[in-house]
Structure formats: structure tokens, C-alpha cells
Design a protein around this motif. Structure first.
Motif, mmCIF file in Angstrom:
data_model
loop_
_atom_site.group_PDB
_atom_site.id
_atom_site.type_symbol
_atom_site.label_atom_id
_atom_site.label_comp_id
_atom_site.label_asym_id
_atom_site.label_seq_id
_atom_site.Cartn_x
_atom_site.Cartn_y
_atom_site.Cartn_z
ATOM 1 N N ARG A 1 0.864 -1.192 0.000
ATOM 2 C CA ARG A 1 0.000 0.000 0.000
ATOM 3 C C ARG A 1 0.897 1.238 0.000
ATOM 4 O O ARG A 1 1.616 1.470 0.955
ATOM 5 C CB ARG A 1 -0.901 -0.002 1.253
ATOM 6 N N ILE A 2 0.859 2.018 -1.106
ATOM 7 C CA ILE A 2 1.736 3.183 -1.213
ATOM 8 C C ILE A 2 0.921 4.469 -1.143
ATOM 9 O O ILE A 2 -0.205 4.545 -1.635
ATOM 10 C CB ILE A 2 2.547 3.150 -2.532
ATOM 11 N N ALA A 3 1.512 5.482 -0.512
ATOM 12 C CA ALA A 3 0.900 6.816 -0.474
ATOM 13 C C ALA A 3 1.467 7.627 -1.634
ATOM 14 O O ALA A 3 2.688 7.616 -1.865
ATOM 15 C CB ALA A 3 1.225 7.508 0.845
ATOM 16 N N ILE A 4 0.565 8.295 -2.384
ATOM 17 C CA ILE A 4 1.001 9.165 -3.478
ATOM 18 C C ILE A 4 0.206 10.473 -3.396
ATOM 19 O O ILE A 4 -0.751 10.580 -2.617
ATOM 20 C CB ILE A 4 0.754 8.494 -4.857
ATOM 21 N N ALA A 5 0.619 11.457 -4.212
ATOM 22 C CA ALA A 5 -0.076 12.754 -4.179
ATOM 23 C C ALA A 5 -0.851 13.028 -5.464
ATOM 24 O O ALA A 5 -1.694 13.919 -5.502
ATOM 25 C CB ALA A 5 0.942 13.877 -3.967
ATOM 26 N N ASN A 6 -0.566 12.268 -6.521
ATOM 27 C CA ASN A 6 -1.161 12.557 -7.840
ATOM 28 C C ASN A 6 -0.667 13.905 -8.358
ATOM 29 O O ASN A 6 -1.450 14.840 -8.590
ATOM 30 C CB ASN A 6 -2.694 12.522 -7.819
ATOM 31 N N SER B 1 -2.832 11.159 -0.945
ATOM 32 C CA SER B 1 -2.728 11.844 0.342
ATOM 33 C C SER B 1 -2.071 13.210 0.149
ATOM 34 O O SER B 1 -1.230 13.381 -0.744
ATOM 35 C CB SER B 1 -1.875 10.986 1.292
ATOM 36 N N GLU B 2 -2.442 14.162 1.004
ATOM 37 C CA GLU B 2 -1.718 15.439 1.030
ATOM 38 C C GLU B 2 -0.304 15.159 1.563
ATOM 39 O O GLU B 2 -0.133 14.269 2.407
ATOM 40 C CB GLU B 2 -2.455 16.395 1.970
ATOM 41 N N TYR B 3 0.698 15.899 1.088
ATOM 42 C CA TYR B 3 2.064 15.625 1.545
ATOM 43 C C TYR B 3 2.176 15.649 3.070
ATOM 44 O O TYR B 3 2.815 14.796 3.668
ATOM 45 C CB TYR B 3 3.037 16.631 0.917
ATOM 46 N N GLY B 4 1.509 16.626 3.667
ATOM 47 C CA GLY B 4 1.615 16.775 5.125
ATOM 48 C C GLY B 4 0.985 15.628 5.888
ATOM 49 O O GLY B 4 1.266 15.426 7.069
ATOM 50 N N ALA B 5 0.160 14.816 5.213
ATOM 51 C CA ALA B 5 -0.510 13.699 5.910
ATOM 52 C C ALA B 5 0.166 12.366 5.643
ATOM 53 O O ALA B 5 -0.210 11.337 6.226
ATOM 54 C CB ALA B 5 -1.970 13.632 5.450
ATOM 55 N N ARG C 1 -0.057 3.212 10.009
ATOM 56 C CA ARG C 1 -0.170 1.936 9.297
ATOM 57 C C ARG C 1 -1.265 1.936 8.239
ATOM 58 O O ARG C 1 -1.796 0.871 7.890
ATOM 59 C CB ARG C 1 -0.384 0.771 10.282
ATOM 60 N N ARG C 2 -1.587 3.147 7.718
ATOM 61 C CA ARG C 2 -2.522 3.189 6.572
ATOM 62 C C ARG C 2 -1.769 2.915 5.270
ATOM 63 O O ARG C 2 -2.378 2.623 4.244
ATOM 64 C CB ARG C 2 -3.207 4.565 6.508
ATOM 65 N N HIS C 3 -0.452 3.094 5.301
ATOM 66 C CA HIS C 3 0.379 2.799 4.117
ATOM 67 C C HIS C 3 1.529 1.901 4.556
ATOM 68 O O HIS C 3 1.946 1.926 5.722
ATOM 69 C CB HIS C 3 0.974 4.100 3.544
ATOM 70 N N ASP C 4 2.075 1.143 3.577
ATOM 71 C CA ASP C 4 3.287 0.362 3.861
ATOM 72 C C ASP C 4 4.530 1.153 3.462
ATOM 73 O O ASP C 4 5.620 0.881 3.952
ATOM 74 C CB ASP C 4 3.249 -0.959 3.083
ATOM 75 N N ALA C 5 4.345 2.117 2.563
ATOM 76 C CA ALA C 5 5.469 2.947 2.115
ATOM 77 C C ALA C 5 4.915 4.223 1.494
ATOM 78 O O ALA C 5 3.767 4.255 1.029
ATOM 79 C CB ALA C 5 6.309 2.199 1.080
#
Ligand code: 6CS
Length: 273
Positions: free
Chosen positions: A33-38, A76-80, A88-92
Motif C-alpha cells: 500500500r503506497i501513499a502518493i499525491a497525484n 494523500s496530502e504531503y503533510g498527511a 499503518r494506513r500505508h506500507d510505504a
């Protein structure tokens, strides 16, 4: 019962063992699960949900080599991003989240992936002659748009732009519109992000000023929880092989990024270790 308690105690005292399980856990899960900003070309989500961009493409390939076949992205917003990772909402985080000492304290970064300078999106002719964040601070009427919790927001505040003249902008399209509508005087993102917005907007009344005077070139890395340092180390082994073989360059350079820039620096340098 006694045996179980001892086993649990051993596990608890063997962090290496716990960390190694994170990669096993992701293999079991079948995806990371990855966090990105688009924010193209760093990260992008198409209308059909397809995730691309240089950071997710590198991460997808590295995870595949580690035995984790897919990545699943959430915007996600960068600050979040770091709070989300720690919750633990993302793995990376694979989003162009630039390495800076304060962030390096909070997460375990991989070695550098994407480097870029900072830019201003401005009205054609740059009528107020903005070349630095300090220039914006010096003009009491000037407002600057930047991502919430992002590097450009921090640079503007550190240069002395008052909080009420630094406008949080959720994404590139919003920043572009706010500038076109005259609701902000400048919109700041990395050079390649502004370039992408300009190309898509094809608006002759806009121009880019880059690099922003006094702002450093930043590089991101994939970011992991501190306790998942073994996963980060495994990621780095595969990333290094891809840098060596040219496969890293083959992924990021079509997006406009320089493999040489990322390979010329290190996490230690960027984190001020
Ligand atoms: O790391 C950051 O904070 C910045 N990184 C990118 C790719 N865009 C804007 C953001 O502020």
C-alpha cells in the motif's frame, strides 16, 4: 503455555525478526500500500484508476523483485503522508516526498530516487519579478500557493512570508486555476510538476520561473516506518541493482528525471547524517 510465553518474549526482543516479517507480510498480502499525491510526473492517477508516475513505477518494479507483485495507491496530502505511514494506513510512501533532516528523523528513507529543483508558476512576464521566496515575503500584497505540509509551503514560511499569505493548495489543477483566476500571485511546485501543468494548460498567459533562487535541489526516496528498516534495506538492494543495470534510468528518465542526479547523492548526505 510456558513455551508460548517464551516464544513471544523472544520475538519481542528480536526486532530484526519482526522487521523481516514485514516483507513476508507484504508477500502474503500480495501488494504494498503506497501513499502518493497525484502530482505528475512524480505520481499520477489516470481517470480509470491506473497509477503511474516515476515514483510508483520504480516502487512497483522494486517490490516485484522482492516478491510483492503489486502496489495499491492511495492519494494523500504531503503533510498527511508520514502520519498515515506511522498509523499503518500505508506500507510505504512513494510520492516524491523530498528527503530533509526533519523527515529523516520520522521515517526510514531508501536511497535517492527522484531529484528536482523548485519553480514558480506566474503570470506571463512575471510582472512582480518574483525570483525567490524572499521576494514574495518582501511584497506585502503577494500571495503564494503551495501544497499543505509540502516543501514549498515550508520554504515560503521560512523565507518570512506570513502564514496568511501562504495559501494551501490541494493539487496542481487547483493551483493552476487559482493562479489563472488571480486568487494567488504565484504557485510553487518542483520544476517538473510545474512544467507538466504548463504543458497541459497550454495557457499563453502563464510562465514558469525556475530554479527558484536560494532553494536547493531536493531528492526523494521511498519512505518506510523506522521499525521496517529491514524492508527498506531490502528495497535498497534491488534499487541499487537497477541503478547499476540502467533499468532505473529507463524508468525515470522518460518522465524527465535524471538518474545521474539521484546516483550522485545519498540518503546520508540528504538527511544530513
Ligand atoms: O516533498 C515535498 O514536500 C514536495 N514534493 C513534491 C514532489 N511536490 C511538492 C511537495 O511539496
Amino acid at each position: 503455555m510456558k513455551k508460548t510465553l517464551i516464544t513471544l518474549a523472544l520475538l519481542a526482543t528480536a526486532p530484526g525478526l519482526a522487521q523481516a516479517d514485514k516483507l513476508e507480510e507484504l508477500k502474503e498480502q500480495g501488494f504494498a500500500r503506497i501513499a502518493i499525491a497525484n502530482e505528475p510526473p512524480f505520481t499520477a492517477v489516470a481517470a480509470d484508476g491506473t497509477v503511474s508516475g516515476a515514483a510508483p513505477d520504480v516502487a512497483r518494479e522494486v517490490f516485484k523483485r522482492l516478491g510483492v507483485p503489486e502496489v495499491v495507491a492511495s492519494i494523500s496530502e504531503y503533510g498527511a503522508m508520514i502520519p498515515g505511514l506511522q498509523a499503518r494506513r500505508h506500507d510505504a510512501i512513494t510520492a516524491g516526498l523530498f528527503m530533509k533532516p526533519e523527515r529523516c528523523q520520522a521515517v526510514a528513507y531508501s536511497e535517492p530516487v527522484l531529484c528536482d529543483a523548485e519553480a514558480f508558476l506566474l503570470p506571463k512576464g512575471n510582472p512582480k519579478g518574483f525570483k525567490s521566496y524572499a521576494d514574495i515575503a518582501a511584497d506585502p500584497t503577494a500571495t503564494i500557493g503551495a501544497p499543505g505540509g509540502g516543501t514549498e509551503e515550508k520554504l515560503a514560511l521560512e523565507a518570512g512570508v506570513p502564514r496568511d499569505r501562504v495559501i494551501v493548495v490541494p493539487d496542481g489543477q487547483s493551483g493552476l486555476k487559482m493562479l489563472q483566476d488571480g486568487r494567488i500571485d504565484v504557485y510553487s511546485l518542483p520544476v517538473l510538476s510545474i512544467s507538466d501543468l504548463m504543458a497541459k494548460a497550454a495557457d499563453p498567459n502563464l510562465e514558469m520561473f525556475a530554479p527558484v533562487v536560494g532553494a536547493p535541489v531536493y531528492c526523494d526516496g521511498a519512505a518506510f516506518r523506522k521499525e521496517d528498516a529491514a524492508l527498506r534495506d531490502a528495497f535498497d538492494v534491488e534499487l541499487a541493482k537497477m541503478k547499476e543495470s540502467g533499468e532505473f534510468a529507463a524508468i525515470i528518465e522518460p518522465y524527465g528525471f535524471s538518474a545521474a542526479a539521484a546516483m550522485s547523492t545519498s540518503r546520508a548526505q540528504l538527511c544530513g547524517e
